[in-house]
Design a protein around this motif. Structure first.
Motif, PDB file in Angstrom:
ATOM      1  N   ASP A 151       0.709  -1.179  -0.086  1.00 60.41           N
ATOM      2  CA  ASP A 151       0.021  -0.093  -0.202  1.00 60.41           C
ATOM      3  C   ASP A 151       0.898   1.276   0.088  1.00 60.41           C
ATOM      4  O   ASP A 151       2.005   1.348   0.705  1.00 60.41           O
ATOM      5  CB  ASP A 151      -0.987  -0.141   1.250  1.00 60.41           C
ATOM      6  N   TYR A 152       0.448   2.211  -0.637  1.00 65.62           N
ATOM      7  CA  TYR A 152       1.206   3.434  -0.714  1.00 65.62           C
ATOM      8  C   TYR A 152       0.075   4.662  -0.908  1.00 65.62           C
ATOM      9  O   TYR A 152      -0.741   4.788  -1.314  1.00 65.62           O
ATOM     10  CB  TYR A 152       2.112   3.789  -2.093  1.00 65.62           C
ATOM     11  N   GLU A 153       0.066   5.514   0.314  1.00 63.88           N
ATOM     12  CA  GLU A 153      -0.878   6.452   0.564  1.00 63.88           C
ATOM     13  C   GLU A 153      -0.020   7.856   0.575  1.00 63.88           C
ATOM     14  O   GLU A 153       0.942   8.208   1.492  1.00 63.88           O
ATOM     15  CB  GLU A 153      -1.492   6.165   1.715  1.00 63.88           C
ATOM     16  N   TYR A 154      -0.472   8.819  -0.381  1.00 65.60           N
ATOM     17  CA  TYR A 154       0.077  10.079  -0.278  1.00 65.60           C
ATOM     18  C   TYR A 154      -0.183  10.915   0.864  1.00 65.60           C
ATOM     19  O   TYR A 154      -1.494  10.904   1.456  1.00 65.60           O
ATOM     20  CB  TYR A 154      -0.274  10.878  -1.414  1.00 65.60           C
ATOM     21  N   ILE A 155       0.859  11.462   1.603  1.00 69.00           N
ATOM     22  CA  ILE A 155       0.646  12.308   2.727  1.00 69.00           C
ATOM     23  C   ILE A 155       0.833  13.826   2.577  1.00 69.00           C
ATOM     24  O   ILE A 155      -0.220  14.675   2.698  1.00 69.00           O
ATOM     25  CB  ILE A 155       1.564  11.929   3.991  1.00 69.00           C
ATOM     26  N   THR A 156       2.073  14.316   2.125  1.00 71.96           N
ATOM     27  CA  THR A 156       2.125  15.425   1.713  1.00 71.96           C
ATOM     28  C   THR A 156       3.105  15.470   0.715  1.00 71.96           C
ATOM     29  O   THR A 156       4.045  14.623   0.509  1.00 71.96           O
ATOM     30  CB  THR A 156       2.432  16.407   2.931  1.00 71.96           C
ATOM     31  N   ASN A 157       3.688  16.770   0.408  1.00 73.37           N
ATOM     32  CA  ASN A 157       4.880  16.783  -0.368  1.00 73.37           C
ATOM     33  C   ASN A 157       5.603  18.106  -0.331  1.00 73.37           C
ATOM     34  O   ASN A 157       5.012  19.184   0.072  1.00 73.37           O
ATOM     35  CB  ASN A 157       4.856  16.521  -1.936  1.00 73.37           C
ATOM     36  N   ASP A 158       6.850  18.159  -0.216  1.00 68.55           N
ATOM     37  CA  ASP A 158       7.753  19.232  -0.430  1.00 68.55           C
ATOM     38  C   ASP A 158       8.579  19.355  -1.777  1.00 68.55           C
ATOM     39  O   ASP A 158       9.547  18.642  -2.081  1.00 68.55           O
ATOM     40  CB  ASP A 158       8.539  19.794   0.540  1.00 68.55           C
ATOM     41  N   GLY A 159       7.862  20.243  -2.824  1.00 68.73           N
ATOM     42  CA  GLY A 159       8.731  20.235  -4.352  1.00 68.73           C
ATOM     43  C   GLY A 159       8.429  18.685  -4.678  1.00 68.73           C
ATOM     44  O   GLY A 159       7.353  18.171  -4.561  1.00 68.73           O
ATOM     45  N   SER A 160       9.625  18.056  -5.048  1.00 68.65           N
ATOM     46  CA  SER A 160       9.348  16.706  -5.685  1.00 68.65           C
ATOM     47  C   SER A 160       9.509  15.786  -4.740  1.00 68.65           C
ATOM     48  O   SER A 160       9.445  14.454  -5.110  1.00 68.65           O
ATOM     49  CB  SER A 160      10.412  16.562  -7.033  1.00 68.65           C
ATOM     50  N   VAL A 161       9.827  16.204  -3.484  1.00 70.14           N
ATOM     51  CA  VAL A 161       9.761  15.016  -2.600  1.00 70.14           C
ATOM     52  C   VAL A 161       8.384  14.725  -1.844  1.00 70.14           C
ATOM     53  O   VAL A 161       8.078  15.643  -1.040  1.00 70.14           O
ATOM     54  CB  VAL A 161      11.116  15.288  -1.275  1.00 70.14           C
ATOM     55  N   CYS A 162       8.311  13.540  -1.767  1.00 63.22           N
ATOM     56  CA  CYS A 162       6.756  13.143  -1.509  1.00 63.22           C
ATOM     57  C   CYS A 162       6.822  12.116  -0.091  1.00 63.22           C
ATOM     58  O   CYS A 162       7.786  11.312  -0.242  1.00 63.22           O
ATOM     59  CB  CYS A 162       5.775  12.560  -2.557  1.00 63.22           C
ATOM     60  N   VAL A 163       6.002  12.344   0.763  1.00 64.82           N
ATOM     61  CA  VAL A 163       5.776  11.539   1.738  1.00 64.82           C
ATOM     62  C   VAL A 163       4.687  10.753   1.688  1.00 64.82           C
ATOM     63  O   VAL A 163       3.613  10.925   1.373  1.00 64.82           O
ATOM     64  CB  VAL A 163       5.550  12.268   3.134  1.00 64.82           C
ATOM     65  N   PHE A 164       4.974   9.257   1.796  1.00 65.23           N
ATOM     66  CA  PHE A 164       4.002   8.150   1.680  1.00 65.23           C
ATOM     67  C   PHE A 164       3.978   7.282   3.020  1.00 65.23           C
ATOM     68  O   PHE A 164       4.997   7.161   3.634  1.00 65.23           O
ATOM     69  CB  PHE A 164       4.290   7.269   0.427  1.00 65.23           C
ATOM     70  N   ARG A 165       2.864   6.863   3.221  1.00 65.97           N
ATOM     71  CA  ARG A 165       2.715   5.970   4.020  1.00 65.97           C
ATOM     72  C   ARG A 165       2.602   4.490   3.686  1.00 65.97           C
ATOM     73  O   ARG A 165       1.846   4.399   2.727  1.00 65.97           O
ATOM     74  CB  ARG A 165       1.356   6.097   5.073  1.00 65.97           C
ATOM     75  N   THR A 166       3.339   3.589   3.900  1.00 70.90           N
ATOM     76  CA  THR A 166       3.430   2.374   3.230  1.00 70.90           C
ATOM     77  C   THR A 166       3.760   1.223   3.899  1.00 70.90           C
ATOM     78  O   THR A 166       4.595   1.268   5.145  1.00 70.90           O
ATOM     79  CB  THR A 166       4.745   2.467   1.996  1.00 70.90           C
ATOM     80  N   ASN A 167       3.389  -0.029   3.674  1.00 73.61           N
ATOM     81  CA  ASN A 167       3.896  -1.249   4.220  1.00 73.61           C
ATOM     82  C   ASN A 167       4.956  -2.118   3.612  1.00 73.61           C
ATOM     83  O   ASN A 167       5.139  -3.008   4.098  1.00 73.61           O
ATOM     84  CB  ASN A 167       2.351  -2.162   4.626  1.00 73.61           C
ATOM     85  N   LYS A 168       5.442  -1.288   2.497  1.00 70.24           N
ATOM     86  CA  LYS A 168       6.481  -1.922   1.740  1.00 70.24           C
ATOM     87  C   LYS A 168       7.720  -2.014   2.715  1.00 70.24           C
ATOM     88  O   LYS A 168       8.163  -1.054   3.244  1.00 70.24           O
ATOM     89  CB  LYS A 168       6.697  -1.014   0.616  1.00 70.24           C
ATOM     90  N   GLY A 169       8.131  -3.331   2.841  1.00 71.97           N
ATOM     91  CA  GLY A 169       9.319  -3.536   3.887  1.00 71.97           C
ATOM     92  C   GLY A 169       8.865  -3.203   5.125  1.00 71.97           C
ATOM     93  O   GLY A 169       9.640  -3.086   5.855  1.00 71.97           O
TER      94      GLY A 169
END
Ligand SMILES: O=C(NCC(=O)N1CCC[C@H]1C(=O)O)OCc1ccccc1
Length: 711
Positions: free
Chosen positions: A284-302
């Protein structure tokens, strides 16, 4: 008790050879909701159930008590959009909550949108909404009779007037505005043939992403994203906090998603070319916010308990990802949001209880943990550009407490903004505990117990088996966590029946992250049923109750749970309440959105998955018990507009139960179905119908188990 007469329902010789075995499906004809015969079936079943429920001498008293206690004001968190505040409030018995607007938190609330005027019986509900960035236009979805289908409308906030257009054939859609306040991205089933009112059962395929400009007709909407080679993909779209990019996600079922992005063109008049940054379904990847091209995602990857990662859209290779908030060894990172420019609100689930924290957006570092009782965060509002936030707390004995946090304060001090109280409910009369019991395979499983303080303590030496009526509720799937939340109907169960409410957090849920979910799905699905049966055995062993006093209740996937358990252990329970259950596991994927559940059940078109679901499918595992044992008193509930779990599941299951069991000498417990009209899966159900449903359930339980009611 006298044996019930059930309608004689035609069985035909429909059968198929599936993966090496011959499977009869004599009630296949019940899959057609429009045939005269199916309509007659519905009438015939209700004609048996309604008199049974009305025979309950205290039915009116139960309804009066439910209505009286239900009549308490319910509030949502306030939320700021533009310069105004909004909140939802129900005075108590209104069919739908009303949306209010204030010019300030202390300002006089005015009705902004009252869904109750949109239908005479309260069956039109708000389903999804989004304000334009400046808070001047309100996009909102309306759902009728509980269907998943919505129509999207647009309201000018300053005047309260609607724009002329209505968007149709919308379902499973996000609503996301471009930051020029001109329009929204939304998901549309433009190719859907025939009616889309929730009584149809055809599969939902070929969802496409459109852009709608406010004030224009839907036929001018721009097709911006489609995946014609993947008709079963569902498309999510979100404009980034900065307004410059679109994040598109696709899901093929109820877990894992892909991630695409695009720089938004100034004029949206054609398809938007996407760049894919996650191209495998594995997390799962869920967008939280971003600063410019750097995005924060909530994920269960790994990270089976989830973590927050930073992915640079300009350089998205996984080896370049940066962990912002690492996975917690035990607690699940349930959701996150950005607030006050540089803070993250993070909500964890820790042994099924919510923990609410603030972290630094820049470093991920923990800043503070907000004080909470044992319970659940059931509401939140706040935006990155806001310097305040609201959150709502609830628990089994706390109807709701809304907190306000001003983030400019030092030190931070949450303030109680509103506390919901209920006339006639004294929480000090009750007790809530969390126990842990052992599953069949030794797994430690948490369970909440709620009961009156005067519950006869289980004394191990008394001879007579304790007969506390016990409501054992479960779900067990789809990574859903059943946390403590307030339910006035459960309080009434405790009061009327001097009962016990037991809620085991069985596997398949998300209480302990992905590993808990995985150990209760696909080829581990039987663990869910075992955990639920072990909960009943624990309550009996601890002398809280006895089998004939246990009422198992579950809805949807929880309906499958109780349907499977009553087949596997008819001796263990006194009554079964199966609401909108998934009962035909060989065919669930053929109707509406059923194919999306293959992530938990497996695809029955594949041999191994077929044999797996065939082993526990409620419809296919009804077995006449030994001559002293009978099936529990059973009430199935469904509704004609349920297009999430189509009613055919319950129609076929009750028919097969009658066919297999009505001639079983020991079967004196009733086996009934309650089929509602102008109702659906549950979302958006008007208060009047909710009270009727709970009244019928408790009347059924009283009647079937011969319980006495205490007033
Ligand atoms: O089907 C579900 N959710 C699962 C669901 O509603 N289930 C899963 C099993 C039966 C029923 C229930 O338990 O409510 O939601 C629709 C959806 C939207 C977007 C992407 C995928 C799916």
């Amino acid at each position: 008790s006298v044996r019930m007469e059930y309608p004689k329902i035609r069985r035909d010789d429909t059968a198929e050879e599936l993966h090496g075995i011959k499977v009869a499906d004599p009630y296949r004809w019940l899959e057609d909701p429009d045939s005269e015969e199916t309509k007659k079936f519905v009438e015939a079943q209700n004609a048996v159930t309604t008199p049974y429920l009305e025979k309950c001498t205290v039915r009116e008293a139960i309804k009066a008590k439910l209505t009286r206690l239900w009549d308490y004001p319910k509030y949502s968190c306030p939320f700021r959009r533009g310069s105004r505040y909004f909140f939802f409030m129900n005075t108590g018995l209104q069919n739908q909550s009303v949306m209010y607007v204030q010019d300030s938190l202390e300002g006089e609330p005015r009705v902004f949108l009252d869904p109750n005027i949109l239908s005479e019986d309260g069956t039109v509900a708000i389903s999804g909404s989004a304000f334009s960035e400046d808070g001047q236009i309100f996009a909102y979805g309306l759902s009728s009779s509980g269907s998943d289908w919505i129509t999207v409308h647009f309201k000018k906030v300053s005047t309260g007037e609607d724009y002329p257009e209505v968007l149709k054939k919308v379902k499973f859609s996000s609503l996301s505005w471009t930051h020029d306040h001109k329009g929204i991205f939304y998901g549309r089933y433009i190719d859907h043939e025939g009616r889309s009112d929730g009584t149809e059962t055809i599969s939902n395929e070929n969802q496409k992403l459109f852009y709608h400009r406010v004030g224009t007709p839907q036929k001018e909407d721009v097709l911006v994203v489609e995946f014609p080679e993947h008709p079963k993909w569902l498309i999510g779209a979100e404009v980034t906090d900065c307004g410059t990019h679109l994040i598109v996600t696709t899901e093929q079922d109820c877990r894992d998603n892909l991630v695409y992005h695009a720089k938004l063109p100034t004029t949206i008049d054609a398809k938007i070319p996407l760049t894919c940054i996650i191209n495998v379904f594995e997390a799962d990847y869920e967008y939280i916010t971003n600063d410019g091209s750097v995005c924060v995602f909530r994920t269960n990857k790994g990270a089976p308990n989830y973590r927050l990662v930073k992915i640079d859209l300009a350089d998205p290779a996984p080896e370049k990802w940066k962990t912002l908030v690492p996975e917690h060894p035990k607690d699940v990172l349930d959701w996150a949001a950005c607030v006050h420019q540089d803070k993250l609100v993070i909500c964890y689930i820790s042994d099924v209880k919510s923990v609410l924290q603030l972290h630094s957006l820049a470093t991920g570092k923990h800043l503070t943990t907000l004080p909470l009782d044992i319970g659940t965060i059931s509401g939140y509002s706040g935006k990155r550009h806001h310097s305040e936030m609201f959150y709502q707390f609830t628990s089994f004995l706390t109807p709701g407490t809304i907190f306000h946090l001003d983030l400019t304060q030092q030190p931070l001090k949450p303030k109680v903004f509103r506390e919901i109280k209920i006339e006639g409910f004294d929480p000090t009369q009750f007790q809530m505990r969390q126990v842990f019991y052992s599953g069949k395979d030794g797994t430690r499983i948490p369970m909440f117990l709620v009961h009156g303080k005067d519950l006869p303590q289980p004394t191990l030496n008394t001879q007579d088996a304790p007969n506390t009526p016990t409501l054992l509720y479960g779900y067990g799937g789809f990574n859903i966590s059943i946390q403590p939340y307030f339910s006035i109907s459960r309080v009434i169960f405790l009061q009327i029946f001097k009962g016990l409410v037991a809620i085991p957090n069985i596997r398949g849920g998300g209480e302990y992250g992905e590993s808990w979910h995985n150990s209760g799905r696909l080829f581990n699905k039987q663990n869910v049923f075992n955990d639920f049966q072990s909960a009943a055995e624990y309550l009996i062993r601890e002398r809280y109750t006895q089998p004939s006093r246990i009422i198992i209740q579950g809805g949807s996937n929880g309906g499958l749970l109780v349907g499977a358990c009553m087949n596997q252990r008819p001796d263990l329970f006194g009554a079964v309440i199966a609401q909108v259950g998934v009962m035909d596991m060989l065919r669930f994927h053929k109707f509406t959105i059923g194919y999306a559940w293959c992530s938990d059940y497996g695809n029955p078109d594949e041999r191994e998955n077929f044999h797996n679901v065939h082993k526990y499918s409620p419809l296919h595992n009804i077995k006449v018990p030994s001559d002293k044992v009978q099936y529990p008193a059973t009430l199935l509930l469904t509704a004609d507009h349920d297009d999430r779990v189509v009613p055919l599941h319950s129609f076929k299951f009750i028919s097969e139960l009658h066919y297999r069991l009505s001639s079983h000498a020991a079967q004196t417990n009733p086996l009934l179905i309650r089929i509602e009209t102008k109702a659906g899966h549950g979302g958006g159900k008007p208060t009047s119908k909710i009270i009727e449903e709970h009244t019928d359930i408790y009347s059924f339980v009283m009647q079937a188990l011969g319980l006495e009611a205490h007033n």
